[in-house]
Design a protein around this motif. Sequence first.
Motif, PDB file in Angstrom:
ATOM      1  N   PRO A 254      48.467 -17.565  27.878  1.00 19.32           N
ATOM      2  CA  PRO A 254      49.202 -16.559  27.089  1.00 19.32           C
ATOM      3  C   PRO A 254      49.817 -17.176  25.840  1.00 19.32           C
ATOM      4  N   GLY A 255      49.730 -16.471  24.733  1.00 21.57           N
ATOM      5  CA  GLY A 255      50.460 -16.856  23.543  1.00 21.57           C
ATOM      6  C   GLY A 255      51.899 -16.347  23.627  1.00 21.57           C
ATOM      7  N   TYR A 256      52.672 -16.577  22.593  1.00 26.51           N
ATOM      8  CA  TYR A 256      54.053 -16.086  22.602  1.00 26.51           C
ATOM      9  C   TYR A 256      54.052 -14.565  22.650  1.00 26.51           C
ATOM     10  N   ASP A 257      54.884 -14.007  23.515  1.00 25.17           N
ATOM     11  CA  ASP A 257      54.860 -12.561  23.761  1.00 25.17           C
ATOM     12  C   ASP A 257      55.619 -11.754  22.721  1.00 25.17           C
ATOM     13  N   GLY A 258      56.195 -12.410  21.686  1.00 25.78           N
ATOM     14  CA  GLY A 258      56.931 -11.687  20.652  1.00 25.78           C
ATOM     15  C   GLY A 258      58.323 -11.286  21.076  1.00 25.78           C
ATOM     16  N   GLY A 259      58.789 -11.798  22.209  1.00 27.72           N
ATOM     17  CA  GLY A 259      60.109 -11.420  22.707  1.00 27.72           C
ATOM     18  C   GLY A 259      60.080 -10.185  23.573  1.00 27.72           C
ATOM     19  N   GLU A 260      58.894  -9.621  23.802  1.00 27.85           N
ATOM     20  CA  GLU A 260      58.735  -8.430  24.637  1.00 27.85           C
ATOM     21  C   GLU A 260      57.666  -8.692  25.704  1.00 27.85           C
ATOM     22  N   THR A 261      57.673  -7.915  26.741  1.00 27.58           N
ATOM     23  CA  THR A 261      56.708  -8.072  27.821  1.00 27.58           C
ATOM     24  C   THR A 261      55.320  -7.637  27.369  1.00 27.58           C
ATOM     25  N   VAL A 262      54.324  -8.470  27.623  1.00 24.43           N
ATOM     26  CA  VAL A 262      52.946  -8.097  27.321  1.00 24.43           C
ATOM     27  C   VAL A 262      52.490  -7.037  28.319  1.00 24.43           C
ATOM     28  N   GLU A 263      51.959  -5.931  27.794  1.00 23.65           N
ATOM     29  CA  GLU A 263      51.542  -4.822  28.649  1.00 23.65           C
ATOM     30  C   GLU A 263      50.098  -4.961  29.103  1.00 23.65           C
ATOM     31  N   PHE A 264      49.204  -5.336  28.158  1.00 21.95           N
ATOM     32  CA  PHE A 264      47.779  -5.455  28.485  1.00 21.95           C
ATOM     33  C   PHE A 264      47.144  -6.552  27.640  1.00 21.95           C
ATOM     34  N   TYR A 265      46.019  -7.069  28.162  1.00 23.09           N
ATOM     35  CA  TYR A 265      45.070  -7.838  27.355  1.00 23.09           C
ATOM     36  C   TYR A 265      43.840  -6.964  27.143  1.00 23.09           C
ATOM     37  N   ASN A 282      37.736  -3.776  26.805  1.00 22.06           N
ATOM     38  CA  ASN A 282      38.139  -3.531  28.189  1.00 22.06           C
ATOM     39  C   ASN A 282      39.589  -3.951  28.385  1.00 22.06           C
ATOM     40  N   GLU A 283      40.337  -3.144  29.095  1.00 24.62           N
ATOM     41  CA  GLU A 283      41.760  -3.378  29.345  1.00 24.62           C
ATOM     42  C   GLU A 283      41.930  -4.244  30.596  1.00 24.62           C
ATOM     43  N   LEU A 284      42.747  -5.304  30.486  1.00 22.92           N
ATOM     44  CA  LEU A 284      42.953  -6.235  31.592  1.00 22.92           C
ATOM     45  C   LEU A 284      44.430  -6.332  31.938  1.00 22.92           C
ATOM     46  N   ASN A 285      44.704  -6.632  33.199  1.00 21.37           N
ATOM     47  CA  ASN A 285      46.067  -6.853  33.664  1.00 21.37           C
ATOM     48  C   ASN A 285      46.622  -8.124  33.015  1.00 21.37           C
ATOM     49  N   PRO A 286      47.836  -8.105  32.472  1.00 19.05           N
ATOM     50  CA  PRO A 286      48.377  -9.305  31.809  1.00 19.05           C
ATOM     51  C   PRO A 286      48.627 -10.463  32.761  1.00 19.05           C
ATOM     52  N   ARG A 290      41.847 -13.715  32.373  1.00 22.56           N
ATOM     53  CA  ARG A 290      40.467 -14.176  32.448  1.00 22.56           C
ATOM     54  C   ARG A 290      39.526 -12.986  32.430  1.00 22.56           C
ATOM     55  N   GLY A 291      38.280 -13.210  32.011  1.00 23.54           N
ATOM     56  CA  GLY A 291      37.298 -12.135  31.942  1.00 23.54           C
ATOM     57  C   GLY A 291      35.918 -12.599  32.379  1.00 23.54           C
ATOM     58  N   HIS A 292      35.070 -11.633  32.753  1.00 22.08           N
ATOM     59  CA  HIS A 292      33.728 -11.921  33.256  1.00 22.08           C
ATOM     60  C   HIS A 292      32.741 -10.940  32.643  1.00 22.08           C
ATOM     61  N   PHE A 293      31.638 -11.481  32.090  1.00 20.62           N
ATOM     62  CA  PHE A 293      30.572 -10.661  31.517  1.00 20.62           C
ATOM     63  C   PHE A 293      29.271 -10.980  32.251  1.00 20.62           C
ATOM     64  N   SER A 294      28.493  -9.942  32.540  1.00 22.20           N
ATOM     65  CA  SER A 294      27.208 -10.113  33.221  1.00 22.20           C
ATOM     66  C   SER A 294      26.128  -9.343  32.467  1.00 22.20           C
ATOM     67  N   ALA A 305      36.186 -12.057  22.203  1.00 26.61           N
ATOM     68  CA  ALA A 305      37.477 -11.881  21.526  1.00 26.61           C
ATOM     69  C   ALA A 305      38.485 -11.320  22.520  1.00 26.61           C
ATOM     70  N   VAL A 306      39.731 -11.813  22.438  1.00 29.05           N
ATOM     71  CA  VAL A 306      40.812 -11.366  23.325  1.00 29.05           C
ATOM     72  C   VAL A 306      42.086 -11.201  22.489  1.00 29.05           C
ATOM     73  N   TYR A 307      42.856 -10.130  22.739  1.00 24.96           N
ATOM     74  CA  TYR A 307      44.169  -9.989  22.120  1.00 24.96           C
ATOM     75  C   TYR A 307      45.135  -9.367  23.129  1.00 24.96           C
ATOM     76  N   ALA A 308      46.430  -9.549  22.845  1.00 25.93           N
ATOM     77  CA  ALA A 308      47.482  -9.024  23.719  1.00 25.93           C
ATOM     78  C   ALA A 308      48.186  -7.858  23.040  1.00 25.93           C
ATOM     79  N   GLN A 309      48.845  -7.047  23.880  1.00 29.67           N
ATOM     80  CA  GLN A 309      49.567  -5.882  23.351  1.00 29.67           C
ATOM     81  C   GLN A 309      50.904  -5.743  24.071  1.00 29.67           C
ATOM     82  N   ASN A 310      51.982  -5.519  23.294  1.00 34.45           N
ATOM     83  CA  ASN A 310      53.278  -5.163  23.877  1.00 34.45           C
ATOM     84  C   ASN A 310      53.746  -3.848  23.255  1.00 34.45           C
TER      85      ASN A 310
END
Length: 541
Positions: A254-265, A282-286, A290-294, A305-310
């Motif tokens: 995880p990167g810095y959460d910005g001072g708030e709780t990360v809701e999703f990746y 695709n929405e992932l639990n914070p 980790r992710g899996h592609f098949s 590519a991955v990013y976080a959201q608060n």
Amino acid sequence: MAYVRHVAVVMALVHASSQYWDLAMTTSPRGPVVEGTDVLCTCIIDSDPPSGGWIQWQFSLDQIFSTDLTEPTYQVIYTNLTLGEVHGNQSGWYRCAGSRLMPSSNWKPRAFSKWTAVKIFYRPEITNKDRTWIGADENHPATLECVIVGNPLPTVMWYSTKDTAITNDTDPGRVYLKDTISGDEITGFLIESQLTIFTVRSTDYGIYRCRAANNISLYDEHEIHLNNTGKPDAPKNLRAYYVTENDMRVVWAPGYDGGETVEFYYINIRVIPRDFDPLGWNELNPDWPRGHFSDLKQDTPYQVAVYAQNRHGSGPCATVDKRTKPNSPLLLGIRVSYRVAQTTLFVAGMPKGDNAGTCLQLTGYDVEHNEWVSLRPDLDCIQHDGEFQYSGPHAGHMHCRYCRDGVCGKESHITEEYLSTAPGPRPPLPTWQNGRNRDATVFIMAVFGVFLLLLAFLAFWYRRKLRGCVKTTSSEECAGNGAQPNTTIGVEHNSSDAPPSYLEAIGMRCRIIVDDYDNPPPRYDYVLSYSLQQQAEEGEE
């Protein structure tokens, strides 16, 4: 006489007890050295009588767990280890270990020198400079942190937005400083220095500085911006830790959460150079970074590519590029064979066109060391069809695999071809074919050979019987007279004679082939049907 023998035994024991073999170590210069200095470590062999041995060097941070720095090498009197322009991470404990016996695959030293400290003084360094800002809303707490390494122990100072020094007396009860120190003067020191503001005011926002210094070099400092909470930073250390022909798994910190709780990746994948599918995120639990592609395409470059959201929104993306593995040479249509008689490897079916970055690697199995090794440097990267001479020690068990840009697929076995005209015996089977399998194979072949021999003998007997009875109208006369003069075998047996021996049968069959070349014997199925028909006719009579 007994007294003399007793004295001789005692003298031998005393002589044996006087023999020893030990190691000692020295360093130059002695004591602490400044980073960038050369350090010479010397291992001295102390033995009586003088005797050389096999020496290796070891390194440890705690004198319990050690790392081998060199392979065992034979030394006569002493050996040196030079640490050139030492760095802070080389500070620790060193020793030499050895034995008079030649090392084997499970070699263990029998003698050790004492652990000797190599103290290295180096300038302080702040290691978390990637954290450039901290988010905190008014009336909420905020913690700013600097992580420092150095030797000797550094001192740490904090400066406010007005560039004034901060202490625990600056604003007692609201502003608090704390340093957590670990390490020692041998391995160096680690300091976690924290500035905590328990209740943030609007006047607290701005740029803060931490500064670390010791008496070795200039100080190191870092700026941290205290701001309101905001969007999260990009995830850190995104990497693909598992890649096959059709699957890929990635993980990140995880990167810095910005001072708030990360809701999703959110995660997505694209084939380079195509664009990301806007509907493919695709929405992932914070709590599960980790992710899996098949169902991916083999031997294809991808970008993840991955990013976080608060609650403030989405932060920037972290990306990683990775190519899926190619298929095995066999599935790619690449054929590799080894002709034993010609000691030649034949490669065919390599992809046409631009072969930059593509390689066909040939490897052989090293039985002694139980590992796959390179056959030869020029056989590590074959890019075109061709023939290659090879008569090395691993010719009996070889593999090949196809690679592109350093990514290699599964191995295929290299087929061995043994021509009938190939000189010399076939090399021994690999070690995985044990003696029990060979014995079973020999037994089956022997049984099959006996069966063929009996079948040939029966065919010969039926042929002899048939040709002897063709012109005979009486079955009794046929049985009594045996073979008639029209046979070319030249050997006549009465019905009471014993059957021919193995050698006689072989000789008869050979003469049949020679003498009756223009009139070959009837087939086994023809003889059998003729005999059954004759028996039926005799029964009717």
